[in-house]
Enzyme design. Structure first.
Site, short mmCIF file in Angstrom:
data_model
loop_
_atom_site.label_atom_id
_atom_site.label_comp_id
_atom_site.label_asym_id
_atom_site.label_seq_id
_atom_site.Cartn_x
_atom_site.Cartn_y
_atom_site.Cartn_z
N ARG A 51 57.46 33.22 23.75
CA ARG A 51 57.66 32.61 22.43
C ARG A 51 59.14 32.52 22.06
NH1 ARG A 51 53.89 36.25 18.74
NH2 ARG A 51 54.92 37.80 20.06
N LYS A 148 44.12 43.21 33.88
CA LYS A 148 43.12 43.96 33.14
C LYS A 148 43.68 44.30 31.77
CE LYS A 148 43.81 48.85 34.33
NZ LYS A 148 43.66 49.48 33.03
N LYS A 182 47.86 48.75 46.96
CA LYS A 182 48.51 49.91 47.58
C LYS A 182 48.26 49.92 49.09
CE LYS A 182 48.49 52.89 43.50
NZ LYS A 182 49.95 53.06 43.45
N ASP A 235 39.49 52.61 30.79
CA ASP A 235 40.84 52.39 31.30
C ASP A 235 40.94 52.62 32.80
OD1 ASP A 235 43.68 51.85 30.77
OD2 ASP A 235 44.00 53.95 31.31
N HIS A 240 39.66 50.97 38.29
CA HIS A 240 40.39 51.55 39.42
C HIS A 240 39.50 52.43 40.30
CE1 HIS A 240 43.89 49.87 37.74
NE2 HIS A 240 44.25 50.84 36.95
#
Length: 482
Positions: A51, A148, A182, A235, A240
């Site tokens: 922005r 995510k 990873k 989370d 994960h």
């Protein structure tokens, strides 16, 4: 051993939210490193979009400061840094309005790969995707990358997928989870499917149990109010840890191609049995020695959001029936550690006497902080005096075993280059995201209806005592954190 760097084709990459924290700390430093090692061609171009009103010179100066702070190679490679900055452009875009979109359309070159990285709030994913089509910026070959969280429950994940699919086909959508980038996570697939040694043992007949741990030493300082809306389950576990479980438990795909790999991952999620509340431990760290508690950082003295979760999960299929998977993740724990531990069953008949602290054979796959693989095995203790047994480890730490030139690259670097190549193997498919939420939702719904609160635990510990008992009651024990 020197790693091979295979250059990608020239491309235009637009980073929406380029002034945000993720772009500054991960995306831009990762791209600079790929340019430094020769994988990103000089014909490639990065277009920052946000922005803020700024000139191209101001943007490049800002990126220079960012790279000098977050890219460790930048201070010693001033000439390369200047070349990299020449490939950067900037456009001010109103994500929800009309401003900037025609200018962005004119900046993109025909005939090249176009990738759009949405480093923005998920509530803007669908809007930006629609604008890219409305202004004829997206082509049938374009790729869109989203971060995510992919929803906060099944219904929101389905709505988000529907928003994206209105503008892009599934093969164009890259849902990024940096854990899958990873080096060791990918080595888990190589270890299983490229060697004849492990796959015959990779089943309930030979594996006693599997532990998957993602422990963090930091708390939620600075992001407590945001984290309090998600908690450890949303989370970390639903995405994960679920990804690590899938890669550990999946069947061999017919070929190492994106949909074959992702098909097998979905099958694992669909085979997960419902988890009883008695097999779940929730925790929340308390304050100690002047350190604030979770509730202090969340700004809610009555918060019941978990900063720690441990659970026992069963995969209901022929390969894994009877072999539990124990998952745990948490904030403010003893050390920052991510690992997968495959613990093998004892020999059917032990001819030697048991010795103190005997833990049996285990394959330990370390994701962080030092990526590598360790095999724990039993040998005779050297010296006279009879058959005394001892445990030793065969250790392959990647940085030591493969040399400094083959040290693992940052996960974001690998994944962004995969986007440019059009390789979706390490990205989540829409049905995979929805299946994971379909498994997690009943657990979260039960917590919302329950009057129970997370068990307090001390910062710097291994988590709540009940998490230790989760294994002890089965005659097992967690591998120590740290």
């Amino acid at each position: 051993m020197v790693s091979r760097v295979i250059p990608v084709d020239p491309f235009d990459l637009v980073i929406f939210g380029v002034t945000g924290d993720l772009a500054r700390r991960k995306i831009l430093p990762g791209l600079f490193h790929r340019f430094l090692v020769g994988q990103m061609p000089q014909e490639a171009r990065i277009i920052g979009a946000a922005r803020s009103k700024m000139t191209e010179e101001e943007f490049r100066a800002s990126v220079r400061d960012t790279l000098l702070e977050f890219a460790k190679e930048a201070p010693d490679n001033a000439e390369t840094l200047d070349l990299f900055l020449e490939q950067l452009s900037y456009v001010a875009v109103d994500a929800t309005g009309a401003g900037g979109w025609p200018e962005l359309a004119k900046m993109l070159r025909p005939g090249l790969v176009r990738a759009f990285y949405l480093s923005v709030s998920p509530n803007l994913f669908g809007t930006i995707a629609a604008k890219l089509n409305e202004h004829d910026i997206a082509t049938p070959e374009s790729r869109i990358v989203v971060e995510k969280p992919f929803g906060h429950d099944l219904a929101s994940a389905q709505a988000l997928n529907a928003d994206l699919r209105r503008s892009f086909a599934e093969h164009q959508i890259y849902r990024i989870d940096h854990y899958l980038g990873k080096e060791t996570v990918q080595n888990l697939m190589a270890l299983r499917f490229a060697n004849s040694l492990w796959e015959p043992l990779w089943n309930a007949t030979h594996v006693d149990h599997v532990q998957i741990t993602v422990a963090e030493s930091l708390g939620v300082e600075g992001r407590g109010e945001y984290y309090d809306k998600s908690g450890a389950m949303r989370d970390m576990v639903q995405n994960h840890l679920m990804q690590l479980l899938c890669l550990t438990a999946m069947e061999p795909p017919s070929r190492f191609v994106p949909n074959s790999v992702r098909d097998e991952k979905v099958k694992v999620i669909e085979a997960l049995e419902p988890v009883a509340q008695s097999d779940i431990v929730r925790g929340q760290y308390r304050g100690r020695d002047g350190e604030g508690s979770y509730r202090d950082h969340a700004g809610d003295d009555a918060s019941t959001t978990e900063s720690f979760v441990a659970m026992k999960v069963n995969v209901g299929n022929w390969r894994w029936a009877g072999t539990p998977f124990y998952l745990r993740t948490g904030k403010k724990l003893r050390a920052r550690t991510s690992e997968i531990v495959v613990v093998f069953r004892d020999p059917p008949h032990m001819i030697f006497p048991k010795f103190d602290n005997q833990r049996g054979n285990a394959l330990i796959i370390r994701l962080q902080p030092d990526e590598g693989i360790t095999l724990r095995t039993t040998i005779k203790e050297p010296g006279p005096g009879g058959m005394r047994l001892a445990e030793v480890t065969l250790d392959m730490t990647f940085a030591e075993a493969l040399g400094e030139h083959a040290a693992p690259q940052d996960a974001y670097e690998r994944l962004i280059m995969d986007v440019i190549r059009g390789d979706q193997t390490l990205f989540m498919r829409g049905d995979e995201v929805e299946a994971a939420w379909g498994w997690a939702d009943p657990i979260l719904d039960e917590w919302s209806r329950s009057s129970t609160t997370p068990e307090p635990y001390d910062p710097g510990s291994s988590g709540p005592e009940d998490a230790l008992m989760l294994l002890h009651r089965d005659g097992r024990r967690w591998r120590e954190i740290g």
